[in-house]
Design an enzyme around this catalytic site. Structure first.
Site: not given
Length: 285
Positions: A32, A146, A178, A202
């Site tokens: 996505y 992702k 993260e 990511l």
């Protein structure tokens, strides 16, 4: 409800439905993207679409459209929904096939869906900063994709919500990776430090813009792993994401970051980032 994209066609959103055996629904077998829209224009659209293609290629799904075609389709969706300020959510799954863990033997058409949503800029939070918690990073080892498999992220975000916090900062052993839905940065001796873009995080589009702005404005940067100890002693801490832009972090696990106020480097990057938005999408109110 407005309009949505389903497999290349813009239709009434109430009619945009997928089969119960869509592999995205049953296995999270898909990817996505979320693209920010300001003044009816997509921000960093090319970069988001490039990552969308890279993610889909990484799991063996071929995007059935050229990126130029998809971009034009998204622009049409924005116009049809009269979206001025918000986001576009889009996803691509492997498609519909009888439930089986292995990929379908027969050729299956990937399923593309997209819709828009009004979403305000978090202006007040960007002024005051947000609070966060620390939690173990329990996700898989391909966080650079992702994918729709976000259970680890959701569990971390829920812990943060239950603690009355905006975000969860993730760590593998003593190393910060993260946030549950953001990239994390610290500032030490005026240097912006953030995790290198590898399989453990990511590669944020907003992060890339921030690093480019740092380079263009003589703000020193280090892309490297940093520890929980470095996080605790940082001069400033902030996060970034498509929807949060450049967000100061003023608390971690009920402890103030320095004085509990956004720091000077963070404020500078907020101004530079807004200028970049306006360069691409026009003046913001």
């Amino acid at each position: 409800m407005g309009f949505a994209i389903l497999n290349g066609k813009i239709i009434d959103r109430s009619e945009a439905k997928v089969d119960v055996e869509d592999r995205g629904y049953q296995f999270g077998d898909g990817v996505y993207e979320v693209i920010r829209v300001y003044n009816g224009k997509m921000f960093t659209a090319a970069e988001h679409l490039e990552r969308f293609v890279k993610s889909s290629d990484s799991i063996g799904i071929s995007l059935p459209y050229k990126t130029e075609e998809l971009s034009a389709l998204l622009e049409e969706l924005i116009e049809k929904n009269n979206l001025e300020l918000g986001i576009i959510y889009m996803q691509l799954t492997r498609g519909v096939s009888p439930r089986n863990h292995a990929f379908p033997i027969a050729k299956v058409a990937p399923a593309l869906t997209a819709y828009t949503k009004e979403f305000e800029r978090p202006v007040e939070s960007m002024k005051t900063g947000v609070k966060t918690i620390l939690t173990e990073d329990i996700r898989w080892l391909r966080c650079d994709i992702k994918s729709l498999n976000l259970l680890g992220n959701l569990l971390a975000k829920q812990k943060a919500a239950e603690a009355g916090c905006f975000e969860a900062i993730l760590h593998r052993d003593e190393n910060v990776t993260e946030g549950s839905s953001s990239n994390i940065y610290i500032v030490k001796n005026g240097v912006v430090i953030t995790h290198e873009s590898n399989n453990l995080i990511l590669k944020g589009i907003t992060k890339d813009v921030i690093l480019e702005l740092c380079l263009a404005n003589n703000i020193p940067v280090e892309e490297r792993t940093f520890t929980l100890e470095e996080l605790a002693s940082a001069e400033e801490v902030f996060l970034s994401s498509t929807t949060s832009e450049v967000m100061p972090i003023v608390g971690i696990d009920n402890k103030k970051v320095i004085e509990g106020q956004p720091g000077p480097v963070t404020k500078t990057l907020q101004k530079l980032f807004q200028q970049e938005i306006e360069n691409q999408c026009g003046k913001l109110n």
